[in-house]
Design a protein around this motif. Structure first.
Motif, PDB file in Angstrom:
ATOM      1  N   PRO A   1       0.824  -1.214   0.000  1.00 58.30           N
ATOM      2  CA  PRO A   1       0.000   0.000   0.000  1.00 58.30           C
ATOM      3  C   PRO A   1       0.860   1.266   0.000  1.00 58.30           C
ATOM      4  CG  PRO A   1      -0.689  -1.523   1.734  1.00 58.30           C
ATOM      5  CD  PRO A   1       0.602  -2.033   1.188  1.00 58.30           C
ATOM      6  N   GLY A   2       0.345   2.287  -0.643  1.00 59.94           N
ATOM      7  CA  GLY A   2       1.018   3.579  -0.641  1.00 59.94           C
ATOM      8  C   GLY A   2       0.834   4.278   0.697  1.00 59.94           C
ATOM      9  N   SER A   3       1.761   5.142   1.033  1.00 59.68           N
ATOM     10  CA  SER A   3       1.681   5.896   2.283  1.00 59.68           C
ATOM     11  C   SER A   3       1.695   7.386   1.959  1.00 59.68           C
ATOM     12  CB  SER A   3       2.860   5.527   3.184  1.00 59.68           C
ATOM     13  OG  SER A   3       4.074   5.985   2.618  1.00 59.68           O
ATOM     14  N   HIS A   4       1.729   8.202   2.989  1.00 62.00           N
ATOM     15  CA  HIS A   4       1.790   9.650   2.778  1.00 62.00           C
ATOM     16  C   HIS A   4       3.108  10.065   2.133  1.00 62.00           C
ATOM     17  CE1 HIS A   4      -1.920  10.864   4.716  1.00 62.00           C
ATOM     18  NE2 HIS A   4      -1.665  10.023   5.705  1.00 62.00           N
ATOM     19  N   LEU A   5       4.166   9.297   2.355  1.00 57.71           N
ATOM     20  CA  LEU A   5       5.482   9.657   1.830  1.00 57.71           C
ATOM     21  C   LEU A   5       5.850   8.960   0.528  1.00 57.71           C
ATOM     22  CD1 LEU A   5       7.554   9.660   5.136  1.00 57.71           C
ATOM     23  CD2 LEU A   5       6.659  11.626   3.882  1.00 57.71           C
ATOM     24  N   PHE A   6       5.428   7.696   0.359  1.00 56.55           N
ATOM     25  CA  PHE A   6       5.848   6.916  -0.800  1.00 56.55           C
ATOM     26  C   PHE A   6       4.657   6.259  -1.481  1.00 56.55           C
ATOM     27  CE2 PHE A   6       9.513   6.669   2.132  1.00 56.55           C
ATOM     28  CZ  PHE A   6      10.453   7.294   1.329  1.00 56.55           C
ATOM     29  N   HIS A   7       4.782   6.061  -2.785  1.00 57.78           N
ATOM     30  CA  HIS A   7       3.794   5.286  -3.522  1.00 57.78           C
ATOM     31  C   HIS A   7       3.992   3.808  -3.192  1.00 57.78           C
ATOM     32  CE1 HIS A   7       2.561   8.709  -5.833  1.00 57.78           C
ATOM     33  NE2 HIS A   7       3.768   8.885  -6.344  1.00 57.78           N
TER      34      HIS A   7
ATOM     35  N   PRO B   1       7.226  -5.008 -16.520  1.00 59.87           N
ATOM     36  CA  PRO B   1       5.910  -5.005 -17.172  1.00 59.87           C
ATOM     37  C   PRO B   1       4.787  -5.587 -16.321  1.00 59.87           C
ATOM     38  CG  PRO B   1       7.246  -6.777 -18.042  1.00 59.87           C
ATOM     39  CD  PRO B   1       8.130  -5.997 -17.099  1.00 59.87           C
ATOM     40  N   HIS B   2       5.126  -6.285 -15.234  1.00 54.73           N
ATOM     41  CA  HIS B   2       4.104  -6.955 -14.431  1.00 54.73           C
ATOM     42  C   HIS B   2       3.778  -6.224 -13.138  1.00 54.73           C
ATOM     43  CE1 HIS B   2       6.116 -10.391 -16.682  1.00 54.73           C
ATOM     44  NE2 HIS B   2       4.977 -10.138 -17.299  1.00 54.73           N
ATOM     45  N   SER B   3       4.158  -4.957 -13.034  1.00 54.13           N
ATOM     46  CA  SER B   3       3.850  -4.198 -11.823  1.00 54.13           C
ATOM     47  C   SER B   3       3.490  -2.764 -12.176  1.00 54.13           C
ATOM     48  CB  SER B   3       5.043  -4.208 -10.859  1.00 54.13           C
ATOM     49  OG  SER B   3       6.128  -3.497 -11.398  1.00 54.13           O
ATOM     50  N   LEU B   4       2.848  -2.096 -11.221  1.00 58.81           N
ATOM     51  CA  LEU B   4       2.487  -0.693 -11.390  1.00 58.81           C
ATOM     52  C   LEU B   4       2.493  -0.021 -10.031  1.00 58.81           C
ATOM     53  CD1 LEU B   4       1.511   1.472 -13.463  1.00 58.81           C
ATOM     54  CD2 LEU B   4      -0.803   0.923 -12.723  1.00 58.81           C
ATOM     55  N   SER B   5       3.080   1.138  -9.961  1.00 58.52           N
ATOM     56  CA  SER B   5       3.076   1.929  -8.738  1.00 58.52           C
ATOM     57  C   SER B   5       1.696   2.545  -8.544  1.00 58.52           C
ATOM     58  CB  SER B   5       4.119   3.040  -8.814  1.00 58.52           C
ATOM     59  OG  SER B   5       5.408   2.491  -8.902  1.00 58.52           O
ATOM     60  N   ILE B   6       1.272   2.607  -7.285  1.00 60.63           N
ATOM     61  CA  ILE B   6      -0.044   3.175  -6.975  1.00 60.63           C
ATOM     62  C   ILE B   6       0.090   4.259  -5.913  1.00 60.63           C
ATOM     63  CG2 ILE B   6      -1.391   1.142  -7.618  1.00 60.63           C
ATOM     64  CD1 ILE B   6      -1.525   0.484  -4.579  1.00 60.63           C
TER      65      ILE B   6
ATOM     66  N   ALA C   1      -8.947   0.467  -3.818  1.00 61.07           N
ATOM     67  CA  ALA C   1      -9.249  -0.142  -5.114  1.00 61.07           C
ATOM     68  C   ALA C   1      -8.254  -1.247  -5.439  1.00 61.07           C
ATOM     69  CB  ALA C   1      -9.243   0.923  -6.216  1.00 61.07           C
ATOM     70  N   ALA C   2      -6.989  -1.052  -5.086  1.00 52.96           N
ATOM     71  CA  ALA C   2      -5.960  -2.069  -5.351  1.00 52.96           C
ATOM     72  C   ALA C   2      -6.209  -3.319  -4.515  1.00 52.96           C
ATOM     73  CB  ALA C   2      -4.579  -1.501  -5.073  1.00 52.96           C
ATOM     74  N   GLU C   3      -6.626  -3.149  -3.264  1.00 54.70           N
ATOM     75  CA  GLU C   3      -6.939  -4.299  -2.412  1.00 54.70           C
ATOM     76  C   GLU C   3      -8.103  -5.101  -2.987  1.00 54.70           C
ATOM     77  OE1 GLU C   3      -7.552  -3.162   1.655  1.00 54.70           O
ATOM     78  OE2 GLU C   3      -5.607  -2.163   1.768  1.00 54.70           O
TER      79      GLU C   3
END
Length: 106
Positions: A45-51, A81-86, A93-95
């Motif tokens: 999961p993304g946080s306040h500091l990092f995606h 190709p098999h990942s994406l930063s969120i 939505a990712a969960e």
């Protein structure tokens, strides 16, 4: 079901996962993966500091490791190709997406 990521998007229609990254200056090149072919998923999961990121593990393909450093914040490289930063706002939505894919795998 869609998840808006950083410079891209992940879509899931119940059978196929489509990762569309939007690089600067060129057309998006989507990567399609069958949910039945996925051997595992990784969600940070993304946080306040990092995606954060969503990554799909496939048989025969080694998972890209997390890059260290302030600019990367422990995410796989953009070229994977098999990942994406969120961003943090896409965590829920990712969960849901990962849960739906895990259910489709079984």
């Amino acid at each position: 079901m869609d998840v808006k990521g950083v410079l891209g998007m992940i879509s899931f229609d119940g059978e196929w996962i489509t990762i569309t990254k939007t690089p600067v200056g060129s057309r998006p090149a989507p990567v399609r993966i069958r949910a039945a072919d996925v051997t595992g998923t990784r969600l940070k999961p993304g946080s306040h500091l990092f995606h954060g990121y969503v990554q799909f593990l496939l048989p025969g393909a080694s998972a890209a490791g997390e890059k260290a450093g302030v600019m990367h914040g422990g995410r796989p490289p953009y070229e994977d190709p098999h990942s994406l930063s969120i961003p943090r706002k896409s965590n829920d939505a990712a969960e849901k997406l990962v849960a739906a894919i895990e259910q489709a795998r079984g």
